[in-house]
Motif scaffolding. Structure first.
Motif, PDB file in Angstrom:
ATOM      1  N   VAL A   1     -12.349   5.292 -11.251  1.00  0.00           N
ATOM      2  CA  VAL A   1     -11.726   4.711 -10.352  1.00  0.00           C
ATOM      3  C   VAL A   1     -10.156   5.258 -10.213  1.00  0.00           C
ATOM      4  O   VAL A   1      -9.506   5.451  -9.786  1.00  0.00           O
TER       5      VAL A   1
ATOM      6  N   GLU B   1      -5.705   4.522  -2.652  1.00  0.00           N
ATOM      7  CA  GLU B   1      -6.321   5.456  -2.957  1.00  0.00           C
ATOM      8  C   GLU B   1      -7.162   6.801  -2.827  1.00  0.00           C
ATOM      9  O   GLU B   1      -6.935   8.169  -2.385  1.00  0.00           O
TER      10      GLU B   1
ATOM     11  N   SER C   1     -13.006   3.173  -1.722  1.00  0.00           N
ATOM     12  CA  SER C   1     -13.036   2.370  -2.736  1.00  0.00           C
ATOM     13  C   SER C   1     -13.623   0.544  -3.127  1.00  0.00           C
ATOM     14  O   SER C   1     -14.049   0.753  -1.864  1.00  0.00           O
ATOM     15  N   ILE C   2     -14.256   0.571  -3.968  1.00  0.00           N
ATOM     16  CA  ILE C   2     -14.749  -0.297  -3.901  1.00  0.00           C
ATOM     17  C   ILE C   2     -13.602  -1.218  -4.331  1.00  0.00           C
ATOM     18  O   ILE C   2     -12.808  -1.404  -5.270  1.00  0.00           O
ATOM     19  N   SER C   3     -13.736  -2.612  -3.856  1.00  0.00           N
ATOM     20  CA  SER C   3     -13.061  -3.617  -4.470  1.00  0.00           C
ATOM     21  C   SER C   3     -13.149  -4.330  -5.506  1.00  0.00           C
ATOM     22  O   SER C   3     -14.552  -4.220  -6.119  1.00  0.00           O
TER      23      SER C   3
ATOM     24  N   PRO D   1     -16.620  -1.886  -0.101  1.00  0.00           N
ATOM     25  CA  PRO D   1     -16.189  -0.850  -0.173  1.00  0.00           C
ATOM     26  C   PRO D   1     -14.787  -1.554   1.032  1.00  0.00           C
ATOM     27  O   PRO D   1     -14.538  -2.045   1.623  1.00  0.00           O
ATOM     28  N   THR D   2     -13.596  -0.435   0.293  1.00  0.00           N
ATOM     29  CA  THR D   2     -12.164  -0.992   1.388  1.00  0.00           C
ATOM     30  C   THR D   2     -12.160   0.747   1.768  1.00  0.00           C
ATOM     31  O   THR D   2     -12.195   1.719   1.303  1.00  0.00           O
TER      32      THR D   2
ATOM     33  N   THR E   1      -6.917   2.175   2.470  1.00  0.00           N
ATOM     34  CA  THR E   1      -5.757   2.015   1.447  1.00  0.00           C
ATOM     35  C   THR E   1      -5.873   3.382   0.641  1.00  0.00           C
ATOM     36  O   THR E   1      -5.646   4.396   0.901  1.00  0.00           O
TER      37      THR E   1
ATOM     38  N   ALA F   1     -15.265   4.935  -4.466  1.00  0.00           N
ATOM     39  CA  ALA F   1     -14.131   4.953  -6.153  1.00  0.00           C
ATOM     40  C   ALA F   1     -14.554   4.182  -6.807  1.00  0.00           C
ATOM     41  O   ALA F   1     -14.773   3.258  -6.453  1.00  0.00           O
ATOM     42  N   GLY F   2     -14.872   4.235  -8.109  1.00  0.00           N
ATOM     43  CA  GLY F   2     -15.421   2.690  -9.410  1.00  0.00           C
ATOM     44  C   GLY F   2     -16.653   2.540  -8.673  1.00  0.00           C
ATOM     45  O   GLY F   2     -17.327   2.350 -10.392  1.00  0.00           O
ATOM     46  N   ALA F   3     -17.746   3.052  -8.368  1.00  0.00           N
ATOM     47  CA  ALA F   3     -19.299   2.905  -8.358  1.00  0.00           C
ATOM     48  C   ALA F   3     -19.491   4.419  -8.701  1.00  0.00           C
ATOM     49  O   ALA F   3     -20.266   4.507  -9.186  1.00  0.00           O
TER      50      ALA F   3
ATOM     51  N   TYR G   1     -20.319   3.566 -12.417  1.00  0.00           N
ATOM     52  CA  TYR G   1     -19.200   3.844 -13.125  1.00  0.00           C
ATOM     53  C   TYR G   1     -19.049   2.499 -13.332  1.00  0.00           C
ATOM     54  O   TYR G   1     -18.063   2.276 -13.869  1.00  0.00           O
ATOM     55  N   LEU G   2     -19.807   1.725 -12.214  1.00  0.00           N
ATOM     56  CA  LEU G   2     -19.325   0.566 -12.833  1.00  0.00           C
ATOM     57  C   LEU G   2     -19.251  -0.495 -14.167  1.00  0.00           C
ATOM     58  O   LEU G   2     -17.661  -0.999 -14.142  1.00  0.00           O
TER      59      LEU G   2
ATOM     60  N   ASN H   1     -12.838  -7.679   2.972  1.00  0.00           N
ATOM     61  CA  ASN H   1     -14.229  -6.474   2.831  1.00  0.00           C
ATOM     62  C   ASN H   1     -15.337  -7.248   2.598  1.00  0.00           C
ATOM     63  O   ASN H   1     -15.982  -6.617   1.954  1.00  0.00           O
TER      64      ASN H   1
ATOM     65  N   MET I   1       1.090  -1.408   0.174  1.00  0.00           N
ATOM     66  CA  MET I   1       0.115   0.180  -0.077  1.00  0.00           C
ATOM     67  C   MET I   1       0.905   1.416  -0.046  1.00  0.00           C
ATOM     68  O   MET I   1       0.832   2.000  -1.081  1.00  0.00           O
TER      69      MET I   1
ATOM     70  N   PHE J   1      -7.451   0.226  -8.413  1.00  0.00           N
ATOM     71  CA  PHE J   1      -7.315   0.271  -6.984  1.00  0.00           C
ATOM     72  C   PHE J   1      -5.911  -0.370  -6.028  1.00  0.00           C
ATOM     73  O   PHE J   1      -6.426  -1.749  -6.793  1.00  0.00           O
TER      74      PHE J   1
END
Lengths: 524, 524
Positions: free
Chosen positions: B283, B334, B320-322, B328-329, B332, B277-279, A444-445, A466, A415, A458
């Protein structure tokens, strides 16, 4: 003073001489999910430095350190040669106490490189020490391990080899380190041979040498010459070595002896005041920084008396003691401030800097261990530390190397490395097309920008769970150390040694065997 | 635009109106070792900010956000009044989509204060929001708790009151927060009354209001007027409120309704894009920052249309999403970069900033929880965040409030506050006399400088075990969460409510009772 660097910055999976064998192993590991992933080179920081001292504060501490060096002085104990060298250099030597005319140590340090390469036997694993590089190396020194069966016991040479293997496999560990644990089942006077041999044969990452006696340092250099060739070792740095000051303000015979061997051979030393503030230094951050700077100035300048141009690092090990019990504490505010400040002092001196790691006082890999380690690692990274010992596996104030903690720390190092890449401001990074494509109220998926970037967008943790509570529950309610335990076992099962020329391997084994035969076992 | 501040910066144990009663309780707590220690005021940062974007990067993201606001626009849904206000202000309104001429939101935000005071009923607990202040508030929103008996279950109003009590006692928590957990045993339409009443009566720290419906926001304001007086509330900020954007690029009826109530009453709103982020955003970090800025510009400017000068914060919740599971994570790299970048954008706008906390995805207070929380809190502090929600107690991606995690996080907040005091460069801080007194080869344990400073020199953790392995073993091999469990029980046992004028207390209870009687229970 910059070294010529031929080290790649891009991640690379290849290793010299492995060819198809390595490729097949990597593919098999990827298929079984047991592989550690692509090796990363050292961290090339693209983020700003964090600094806690302003110009005035730095100048104050520098002036105070100069005053201490001149008025109080530093002791070089039981080493007449060192005292004579200081006298010749113009210092005022009274008994074993050396008083330094203002400016002498700084002037001597002008020959020390600010950046250099530590070469690995696999050129892709060579590391830059200094500048915007950060190199992560494993824990150093613990006599105990906390093993994969939950036992806390004395460390063995098998544990030592296991940690070398794990560090070799870990993508975010750039260095094989040194005494990853103390193999107490091997006689004291022969341990260094087995340790150095393990680093040289079980890993192809750069490593550290023995410092516990001058003759053991000589053995390390001799083995490095078998591995790299005589001339290469004389002209290049292939070993980096931890030389602790005996704070406050003392360098002892053992450390001076090892430092002289390595510096004479053009190998790198890390001059490190080992500080538990309140015991070995004043209870204040500024007072500690002053003493640290004075000790490093004296010790690092000494290496330049031995061989001008020999690489030397400004090191500091920062901890505070509990004023209730006297025990060392980690991850607390004061050592972080010391690390940030010391990094600034090192940059002003033009020396590469070593501090920090994943330090903690906890006896188990629990939340205390993680809070303390994360606090330490965050300050280590943002301070701009160049060489990071104890990056992974440290437990119990350094008394135990812990397998589970090692795996969890490795994840955190990954990380840190991702964070250090900073913010991507390219057109792809700006993602304006994505925002235009998705628009208000959608997601945004599935958008094309996400599709194009999701695999690298990521950081993917190897330890974190998670998932939903229900899924986590269904999978056995495992904690982070339990997942780390599984991962360590998988890695050790799939380990394969990097290729080494059989002639070199035999040469190293012969050297170790003959050395061992040449003396009786000693256990003290 | 700075508010007049009359808030003390020194730690203070006194509370208005408690007199001997409070003093006696504090002395008793100190004797039994169960007390939480001296209350700290909010963090006054004396350390530099950490920034990840250079001038060029900031300007790029600002220009991109302006482009999004103009070309794509932001939707204000189911709120004709809001759309009419934007039309009047000169925006281009098409259906529910508002397009902003370049510069309009920034121009409207000139009336928003960059620093203001949120008043507490105890003036010593009032907090500065903005500038070099950082205010820590507890976790917000979880429907579940992980309780002191190890159960994970739905939260109750008793849990809610317990977390308010713990936050009141915690020296390093400066704010009582809002929905410290969701009391699901109380009807949905009456919950807010019990929650606000708990904050007002069980604590004397500042608090947050209800945002789940405009009428509940009105109730919060009405209760604040009982507590502080009508005129004081109109002229001062006594409630701070979380207004989430429905990212991407939507504000909905509920949030707009609450925002209008609070802004009209001169109370503070935190406009917060809630981003996974990402959803809900691209991303990439830069893309996420662009969208966050656009959303905050629209939402925060809207509060100034409602009442120019009403305090408003630039908020962002970064996760951020996995990309494997969509979960969600936290902790990390980002989200940390997003937090640092968003803080810079907020400073450029001249708005106080909210992000971060002690966020984690772990289901238990283990090493994963601690690594992730520490990573988040480190970036939160160094970014210069002004208001920190979820500072303590957050578990499971915000689905559970955890007692043990709360206590461990409180300890970490104390460390953050000590770190934020920076390096003491006074004569005492420099400690030159100590270094001269001790000299080479001795130790500092008994020297006069250590004697004079040891009580305050180092942060004392309430959770960490720094003892030897043997002593830790003899004391039952407790992990950090087990020690946190003991501490939470001790605090709750020794809790005493702060004094509140009985007439005011009765007035609040009457208001709540009558409101509850005025409507049938609703559970959806």
């Amino acid at each position: 003073m910059e070294d010529d660097l031929a080290v790649e910055q891009e991640p690379s999976g290849g290793r010299r001489g492995r060819g198809e064998r390595g490729g097949a192993a990597a593919r098999r590991a990827a298929r079984t999910g047991g592989g550690p992933g692509t090796q990363l080179t050292y961290v090339k920081r693209q983020i700003p430095l964090y600094e806690v001292l302003n110009e005035e504060g730095i100048a104050l501490i520098e002036a105070n350190a100069d005053t201490i060096l001149e008025e109080v002085g530093i002791e070089f104990r039981d080493d007449a040669e060192a005292l004579a060298m200081w006298k010749d250099a113009g210092a005022d030597v009274k008994g074993e106490r050396v008083h330094f005319p203002k400016g002498l140590p700084r002037s001597l340090l002008k020959t020390a490189p600010s950046v250099f390469t530590q070469h690995a036997r696999n050129p892709e694993r060579s590391v830059q020490i200094g500048g915007d590089a950060t190199v992560f190396a494993p824990v150093y020194g613990p006599p105990f391990v906390r093993d994969l069966d939950g036992n806390r016991r004395y460390a063995t040479i098998e544990d030592f080899r296991n940690f070398v293997k794990l560090a070799y496999m870990a993508p975010s560990i750039h260095h094989s380190g040194g005494t990853v644990c103390e193999p107490v089942d091997v006689p004291v006077n022969k341990r260094h041979l087995d340790m150095v041999l393990a680093h040289m044969t079980l890993s192809d990452k750069p490593f550290m040498g023995s410092v516990t006696a001058p003759e053991r340092a000589e053995d390390t250099v001799a083995m490095a010459k078998i591995l790299f060739g005589d001339e290469f070792v004389d002209q290049n740095t292939v070993i980096i070595n931890l030389i602790n000051a005996n704070s406050p303000m003392v360098f002892d015979e053992t450390m001076l002896g090892a430092a002289k061997v390595y510096a004479r051979n053009n190998q790198a030393t890390i001059i490190t005041p080992f500080i538990l503030a309140g015991a070995m230094s004043p209870v204040t951050v500024a007072g500690t920084l002053t003493q640290v700077l004075a000790e490093v100035l004296a010790g690092a300048a000494f290496t330049q008396l031995v061989r001008p141009g020999a690489p030397v690092l400004f090191g500091t090990f920062a901890s505070s003691i509990s004023m209730q019990s006297g025990a060392p504490t980690f991850g607390t505010p004061e050592p972080s401030l010391v690390s940030y400040g010391a990094a600034q002092l090192a940059r002003r001196l033009g020396l590469p800097f070593r501090t920090g790691g994943s330090l903690c006082a906890s006896k188990v890999p629990d939340a205390q261990a993680a809070y303390e380690s994360a606090n330490t690692l965050n300050s280590t990274l943002l301070a701009g530390t160049n060489f990071v010992l104890h990056s992974a596996g440290w437990l119990e104030g350094g008394l135990a190397s812990c397998y589970e903690k090692f795996m969890m720390d490795v994840d955190q190092l990954g990380m840190a490395q991702k964070f250090a890449a900073g913010v991507d401001l390219s057109e792809n990074g700006q993602a304006m097309d994505a925002i235009r494509e998705v628009g208000p109220g959608s997601h945004y998926l599935g958008c094309s920008h996400t599709q194009a970037n999701f695999q690298t967008a990521f950081y993917r943790s190897s330890i974190a769970d998670n998932n939903s509570f229900e899924q986590w529950q269904a999978e056995g309610e495992k904690t982070a150390p339990q997942r780390a335990n599984d991962l360590a076992r998988r890695w050790l099962e799939t380990y394969e040694a990097p290729y080494l020329d059989p002639g070199i391997a035999d040469g190293l084994r012969d050297f170790v065997e003959k050395k061992k035969e040449s003396m009786p076992d000693a256990f003290t």
